[in-house]
Scaffold this motif. Structure first.
Motif, mmCIF file in Angstrom:
data_model
loop_
_atom_site.group_PDB
_atom_site.id
_atom_site.type_symbol
_atom_site.label_atom_id
_atom_site.label_comp_id
_atom_site.label_asym_id
_atom_site.label_seq_id
_atom_site.Cartn_x
_atom_site.Cartn_y
_atom_site.Cartn_z
ATOM 1 N N VAL A 176 -10.471 6.521 0.150
ATOM 2 C CA VAL A 176 -10.121 5.294 -0.572
ATOM 3 C C VAL A 176 -8.627 5.325 -0.846
ATOM 4 N N ARG A 177 -7.959 4.219 -0.570
ATOM 5 C CA ARG A 177 -6.561 4.096 -0.995
ATOM 6 C C ARG A 177 -6.416 2.798 -1.783
ATOM 7 N N MET A 193 0.853 -1.208 0.000
ATOM 8 C CA MET A 193 0.000 0.000 0.000
ATOM 9 C C MET A 193 0.879 1.245 0.000
ATOM 10 N N PRO A 194 0.408 2.330 -0.627
ATOM 11 C CA PRO A 194 1.150 3.590 -0.537
ATOM 12 C C PRO A 194 1.255 4.029 0.919
ATOM 13 N N GLY A 250 -13.236 10.130 -5.779
ATOM 14 C CA GLY A 250 -13.935 11.213 -6.459
ATOM 15 C C GLY A 250 -15.082 10.722 -7.331
ATOM 16 N N ALA A 251 -14.982 9.501 -7.824
ATOM 17 C CA ALA A 251 -16.026 8.970 -8.718
ATOM 18 C C ALA A 251 -17.247 8.507 -7.940
ATOM 19 N N ASP A 293 -2.069 9.456 -3.183
ATOM 20 C CA ASP A 293 -2.481 8.237 -3.871
ATOM 21 C C ASP A 293 -3.502 8.621 -4.944
ATOM 22 N N PRO A 294 -3.015 8.989 -6.144
ATOM 23 C CA PRO A 294 -3.933 9.485 -7.178
ATOM 24 C C PRO A 294 -4.985 8.461 -7.602
ATOM 25 N N GLN A 295 -4.624 7.177 -7.610
ATOM 26 C CA GLN A 295 -5.611 6.159 -8.006
ATOM 27 C C GLN A 295 -6.755 6.104 -7.008
ATOM 28 N N GLY A 296 -6.380 6.071 -5.714
ATOM 29 C CA GLY A 296 -7.414 6.042 -4.683
ATOM 30 C C GLY A 296 -8.268 7.304 -4.721
#
Lengths: 80, 80
Positions: free
Chosen positions: A37-38, A9-10, A24-25, A16-19
């Motif tokens: 979310v991560r 995990m980051p 955001g979605a 953590d741009p993916q999380g």
């Protein structure tokens, strides 16, 4: 055959741009109540025996090959 | 704050090129005794309360946003 799980995990202080993208979605898709979310990686390693030597080896694999220790933490555990 | 984990892994019958690449690299790096590697994703979702409604919502999020149900399986669990 025993299975060893490596979670990568980051680190908490790392963005953590993916999380963030997933988080955001969620409201746009009608989901609420999720405050963060991560996203990380999960590796499943099948081993001949989950003894101490193998787990030490897997910790080394996790540190050198599966994760980037500068920005990621990892955890090794044997799956029950 | 409760944390819910969503693990997303390629289905067993689906080829996993990332896992295969890791597995193929291990002998070259001097590691032995690992018979298979599969790579997936791990999501950590912070929630206000890990009640039944939230977990049902997260199962829906996992199915629609975090995984591709054609090629991936997911598992939802509350972290102790």
């Amino acid at each position: 055959m025993p299975r060893v799980i490596v979670d990568v995990m980051p680190k908490p202080e790392i963005l953590d741009p993916q999380g963030k993208a997933v988080h955001g979605a969620l409201p746009r898709l009608g989901f609420s109540g999720i405050t963060d979310v991560r996203q990380g990686k999960r590796f499943e390693l099948e081993v001949d025996a989950a003894d101490e030597a193998t787990l030490a080896e897997i910790a080394k694999i996790a540190e050198t090959l599966l994760s980037n220790p500068v920005i990621e933490d990892f955890a090794v555990r044997v799956e029950q």
